[in-house]
Design an enzyme around this catalytic site. Sequence first.
Site, PDB file in Angstrom:
ATOM      1  N   ASN A  18       9.438  -4.591  -9.053  1.00 52.98           N
ATOM      2  CA  ASN A  18      10.736  -4.694 -10.188  1.00 52.98           C
ATOM      3  C   ASN A  18      11.864  -5.384  -9.509  1.00 52.98           C
ATOM      4  OD1 ASN A  18      10.066  -3.079 -12.637  1.00 52.98           O
ATOM      5  ND2 ASN A  18      10.128  -1.115 -11.281  1.00 52.98           N
ATOM      6  N   ASN A  77      13.255  -8.015  -3.513  1.00 52.67           N
ATOM      7  CA  ASN A  77      11.871  -8.041  -3.861  1.00 52.67           C
ATOM      8  C   ASN A  77      11.528  -9.707  -4.345  1.00 52.67           C
ATOM      9  OD1 ASN A  77      11.807  -5.545  -3.283  1.00 52.67           O
ATOM     10  ND2 ASN A  77      11.593  -4.854  -5.581  1.00 52.67           N
ATOM     11  N   ARG A 119       4.723   7.020 -21.522  1.00 55.68           N
ATOM     12  CA  ARG A 119       5.650   7.951 -21.553  1.00 55.68           C
ATOM     13  C   ARG A 119       6.064   8.406 -22.968  1.00 55.68           C
ATOM     14  NH1 ARG A 119       8.765   4.754 -16.496  1.00 55.68           N
ATOM     15  NH2 ARG A 119       7.979   6.104 -14.864  1.00 55.68           N
ATOM     16  N   HIS A 150      10.996  -4.713 -19.344  1.00 54.60           N
ATOM     17  CA  HIS A 150      11.054  -3.300 -18.474  1.00 54.60           C
ATOM     18  C   HIS A 150      12.387  -2.803 -18.092  1.00 54.60           C
ATOM     19  CE1 HIS A 150       8.768   0.111 -16.808  1.00 54.60           C
ATOM     20  NE2 HIS A 150       8.965  -0.431 -15.674  1.00 54.60           N
ATOM     21  N   ALA A 159       0.863  -1.081  -0.049  1.00 55.38           N
ATOM     22  CA  ALA A 159       0.070   0.079  -0.164  1.00 55.38           C
ATOM     23  C   ALA A 159       0.949   1.241   0.001  1.00 55.38           C
ATOM     24  CB  ALA A 159      -0.993   0.073   1.286  1.00 55.38           C
ATOM     25  N   ARG A 196      13.314   2.057  -6.612  1.00 57.22           N
ATOM     26  CA  ARG A 196      14.568   2.367  -6.881  1.00 57.22           C
ATOM     27  C   ARG A 196      15.087   3.908  -5.977  1.00 57.22           C
ATOM     28  NH1 ARG A 196      16.057   2.663 -12.997  1.00 57.22           N
ATOM     29  NH2 ARG A 196      13.923   3.174 -13.387  1.00 57.22           N
TER      30      ARG A 196
END
Length: 312
Positions: A120, A95, A151, A175, A10, A82
């Site tokens: 990620n 992660n 983007r 990605h 969250a 990051r």
Amino acid sequence: MTAKISIVGAGMTGSTTAHWLAEREIADLVLVDIVEGMPQGKALDLLEALPVIGRDVAVVGSNDFSATKGSEIVIITAGIPRKPGMSREDLLTTNAKIVGEATTSALKYSPDALFIILTNPLDTMAYLAMKTGKLPRERIVGQAGILDSARMRAFVALETGVSVENIACYVLGGHGDEMVPLTGRSNIAGIPLREYLPPDKLEAIVTRTRKGGGEIVSLLKTGSAYYAPAVAVAQMAEAILKDKHLIVPASAFLMGEYGLKDLFFGVPVQLGRNGMEKIVEYRLDADEMTALEKSAAAVKESITVLNSLVKI
Ligand SMILES: NC(=O)c1ccc[n+]([C@@H]2O[C@H](COP(=O)([O-])OP(=O)(O)OC[C@H]3O[C@@H](n4cnc5c(N)ncnc54)[C@H](O)[C@@H]3O)[C@@H](O)[C@H]2O)c1
């Protein structure tokens, strides 16, 4: 019957995803996080915003996965983002543990859920979640391509002054910085970008798109982008719940498509109530294929690192 979407993590992207989803009024929402009180507080705050915009959905926060019971969709955003100077790959070790555990816990309460992964390094985390949960590939996609393409669309709009609605861009591949903006296929109201923009301007847009996430990380200094990633996830969840058969670029598990297999990779996918219904195969030219292969090699390398860290 109201659908239920659970968002694991969250933080910035998780809570912003809840925001975009609540506005769409398509599902009751559950926010789960390990920080005590935080998901409850954010859920309550969002719930209290809904009378103003006239949306009737339940929003609940919890530190316990039991609150996610019976979710149609589970969105995983849990994990660290990051910091300036870091690549997405630098997040892998931390992660992997978080995403693996989150997948197992979510499946315990929602054994039939579809999964959208955001954490990620994206393609590797989607691979990990699929393997951990023993999910068929239809039930899991990763968000990357809608964001990267948005983007690029935004940068084209800034350069040309044309409405973003007229601008269609397609970014495929992993990605990471090796992602592949397809300049030959991207267009402004049907006019190929290569005809509309001089090569140097187009090349600058491609470079800025590839580094788009990093640009925001270095401006924010703490954390990474969240408005655009979150709205991309919301679009995917809506396409699934409304059974739209919407084709978007997203990370899917490849089994020979584009000549690649055994990895999650950004390709055009069709999303509907059964999840990832179809992978659309563009006829790419030799340069585009070479760029995709380079990007795939980077994702494969990341999976090798993952396999050295965890047994899946
Ligand atoms: N795929 C994309 O396009 C994209 C875009 C933006 C961010 N991201 C990634 O999404 C992730 C989250 O980014 P953010 O900005 O929301 O970070 P954030 O730090 O704001 O939020 C992450 C949240 O995860 C929570 N968390 C950690 N472990 C957990 C667990 N086991 N169970 C539940 N919650 C847990 C943390 O407490 C934190 O609140 C990062 O890995 C980031 O790199 C991906």
